[in-house]
Scaffold this active site. Structure first.
Site, PDB file in Angstrom:
ATOM      1  N   ASP A 106      -7.547  86.866 -31.614  1.00 43.71           N
ATOM      2  CA  ASP A 106      -7.904  85.869 -32.616  1.00 43.71           C
ATOM      3  C   ASP A 106      -8.482  84.659 -31.896  1.00 43.71           C
ATOM      4  O   ASP A 106      -8.223  84.454 -30.710  1.00 43.71           O
ATOM      5  CB  ASP A 106      -6.670  85.459 -33.425  1.00 43.71           C
ATOM      6  CG  ASP A 106      -7.017  84.429 -34.496  1.00 43.71           C
ATOM      7  OD1 ASP A 106      -8.017  84.633 -35.212  1.00 43.71           O
ATOM      8  OD2 ASP A 106      -6.322  83.395 -34.601  1.00 43.71           O
ATOM      9  N   SER A 107      -9.240  83.865 -32.643  1.00 40.84           N
ATOM     10  CA  SER A 107      -9.771  82.636 -32.060  1.00 40.84           C
ATOM     11  C   SER A 107      -8.649  81.646 -31.748  1.00 40.84           C
ATOM     12  O   SER A 107      -8.855  80.719 -30.977  1.00 40.84           O
ATOM     13  CB  SER A 107     -10.776  81.997 -33.015  1.00 40.84           C
ATOM     14  OG  SER A 107     -10.160  81.754 -34.263  1.00 40.84           O
TER      15      SER A 107
ATOM     16  N   CYS B   9      -9.494  87.934 -36.874  1.00 35.28           N
ATOM     17  CA  CYS B   9     -10.258  86.696 -37.055  1.00 35.28           C
ATOM     18  C   CYS B   9     -11.472  87.065 -37.898  1.00 35.28           C
ATOM     19  O   CYS B   9     -12.202  87.999 -37.558  1.00 35.28           O
ATOM     20  CB  CYS B   9     -10.680  86.176 -35.680  1.00 35.28           C
ATOM     21  SG  CYS B   9     -11.894  84.860 -35.704  1.00 35.28           S
TER      22      CYS B   9
ATOM     23  N   GLU C  75      -2.548  74.092 -40.177  1.00 35.03           N
ATOM     24  CA  GLU C  75      -2.196  73.914 -38.759  1.00 35.03           C
ATOM     25  C   GLU C  75      -1.335  72.666 -38.548  1.00 35.03           C
ATOM     26  O   GLU C  75      -0.579  72.585 -37.577  1.00 35.03           O
ATOM     27  CB  GLU C  75      -3.470  73.871 -37.898  1.00 35.03           C
ATOM     28  CG  GLU C  75      -4.183  75.217 -37.865  1.00 35.03           C
ATOM     29  CD  GLU C  75      -4.902  75.510 -36.560  1.00 35.03           C
ATOM     30  OE1 GLU C  75      -4.982  74.627 -35.693  1.00 35.03           O
ATOM     31  OE2 GLU C  75      -5.394  76.650 -36.419  1.00 35.03           O
TER      32      GLU C  75
ATOM     33  N   CYS D 181      -9.156  84.246 -44.997  1.00 35.88           N
ATOM     34  CA  CYS D 181      -8.906  83.459 -43.778  1.00 35.88           C
ATOM     35  C   CYS D 181      -7.450  83.683 -43.418  1.00 35.88           C
ATOM     36  O   CYS D 181      -6.568  83.653 -44.285  1.00 35.88           O
ATOM     37  CB  CYS D 181      -9.168  81.979 -44.038  1.00 35.88           C
ATOM     38  SG  CYS D 181      -8.649  80.911 -42.667  1.00 35.88           S
TER      39      CYS D 181
ATOM     40  N   HIS E   2      -5.310  81.915 -42.039  1.00 35.45           N
ATOM     41  CA  HIS E   2      -4.375  80.798 -42.244  1.00 35.45           C
ATOM     42  C   HIS E   2      -3.823  80.751 -43.669  1.00 35.45           C
ATOM     43  O   HIS E   2      -2.754  80.193 -43.902  1.00 35.45           O
ATOM     44  CB  HIS E   2      -5.069  79.459 -41.962  1.00 35.45           C
ATOM     45  CG  HIS E   2      -5.304  79.175 -40.516  1.00 35.45           C
ATOM     46  ND1 HIS E   2      -6.226  79.866 -39.775  1.00 35.45           N
ATOM     47  CD2 HIS E   2      -4.735  78.281 -39.672  1.00 35.45           C
ATOM     48  CE1 HIS E   2      -6.228  79.387 -38.529  1.00 35.45           C
ATOM     49  NE2 HIS E   2      -5.326  78.427 -38.442  1.00 35.45           N
TER      50      HIS E   2
END
Lengths: 266, 266
Positions: free
Chosen positions: A9-10, A72, A151, A184, A186
């Site tokens: 993942d990034s 990702c 985040e 996404c 997240h």
């Protein structure tokens, strides 16, 4: 020597995919590599994303992984096809599983997708849906406020609710979708807020859950499912700040991650 | 020459799987073969089921199918492994997709399975679930009253509700399942009654929906997804009474089936 599933993942977002892999495939061992030093990939050029992704892939190939998950959305959009063509192991991205799951549950073939600006403008979900059924109407919406909020650990409360409400407003007006893909990695952390804002009539699809489900099938299909008795020892690697990685992981996971190491790739 | 997906079943039950394939993969062409003359397979010996299944498979292989769906729980339990080993095309059964979907949605790892007596006593679902996670608690229950009721077209009303209530009673007492797999291709027709009886807190998994989803993945994974512009012309074959087959199909499908032919295999 048992072989692990590699997850790249990034940064930290792919940890939601790792969490689902650990839940749905509790015997499988994971090696996770997050490119936290160079994330986010969203604003980067295709060339950069391709180069960085290959660096991560090569690092994991040295660890003899049996299957690669590109956890990702940006990296999946830009590299999945070439990785699938060039690697000898199965490669699973996060876009196609969400698309197939949405087709399964949608009754009216009107499907919403939310993601970063990069993912939405790439139209990767539209392509994945139309690969199967061109009659599907896709409504994409970028929600750039969600990743920084998640985040920062803001997953509840007034600010989070207001942000979700304001971001999703365009999707709620006159489009008649019955299914929404969280495009996404997240977003599963604020799934409850998204579901509440969209209403219970909208089926919300989490790419991570669906990706783990498809990994489970491909492992079985290729006869790669671990059938031994040893407990897995997952490994987590980060190219950047370990403290932040660990902080996020410990909030997202139910138990602390066991083994976190820095790694230098360039 | 475009290649079709082959679907075999002991009779008409697999039509629910065919319906899901047509819904989730609207560009794909199906060739369906139902062994109505010799159904049900449930009470037959393993040797008979294996022999009959191979006859159907060989018949469809002559039609140059690109993927085979074994849309029958009994045939899946007895033949899937050998078909996968011996055929050059992908073979998908109806048991494993339901098991993987249940693992995805279950939170407490307590999963119920209902099916015919043959399917439940074979413990095929238990094996499929434990192949992935041995800690899952599986509660199986045979519901022999459901297939005759569904084939008689009794899908609503007091008799149907009472039958469902009485049949499911043992599953509702003290077992704490949060997920229920419909382990018989007939049961999706009474899913609404089963869901109502079990309550909205129980996630109900339809094997047909999940099988179509996995067919979609395997087609993509093997680069077999049809990407042309021609509309599919499905073909339906039955070894037995065409009238009954057509009558059931026309109730189950939203539009009449287009092309039904008798076939003799022995």
């Amino acid at each position: 020597m048992r072989q692990a599933i590699g997850v790249i993942d990034s940064g930290v977002g792919g940890l939601t995919v790792a969490r689902e892999l650990m839940r749905q495939l509790p015997n499988e061992q994971l090696i996770y590599l997050g490119d936290t030093k160079r994330c986010p990939y969203g604003p980067r050029s295709k060339e950069e994303v391709v180069a960085f992704t290959w660096q991560m892939v090569n690092h994991l190939l040295e660890k003899n992984i049996k299957l690669l998950v590109v956890a990702c959305n940006t990296a999946t959009a830009f590299t999945l096809e070439q990785l699938q063509q060039q690697l000898d192991i199965p490669v699973i991205g996060v876009i196609q599983p969400g698309a197939r799951a949405a087709i399964k549950v949608s009754k009216n073939k009107r499907i919403g997708v939310i993601g970063t600006e990069g993912t939405i403008s790439s139209e990767a979900y539209t392509k994945a849906l139309h690969y199967i059924d061109k009659s599907i109407v896709v409504k994409g919406l970028a929600c750039p406020a969600f990743v920084p909020m998640v985040e920062d650990g803001i997953l509840e409360g007034e600010v989070a609710e207001e942000t979700v409400k304001n971001s999703l407003h365009p999707l709620k007006v006159n489009n008649g979708i019955d299914t929404l893909i969280l495009g996404c990695t997240h977003y599963p952390l604020i799934r409850h807020l998204i579901q509440k804002e969209m209403g219970l009539n909208i089926q919300v699809i989490c790419s991570g859950e669906e990706t783990a489900r498809e990994v489970s099938l491909i492992l079985a299909y290729q006869d790669l499912t671990y059938q031994g008795e040893e407990k897995p020892n997952h490994e987590f690697y980060s190219t950047g700040d370990l403290d932040k990685f660990e902080r996020v992981a410990n909030v997202w996971f139910e138990e602390p991650i066991q083994y976190l190491k820095p790694v230098i790739i360039d």
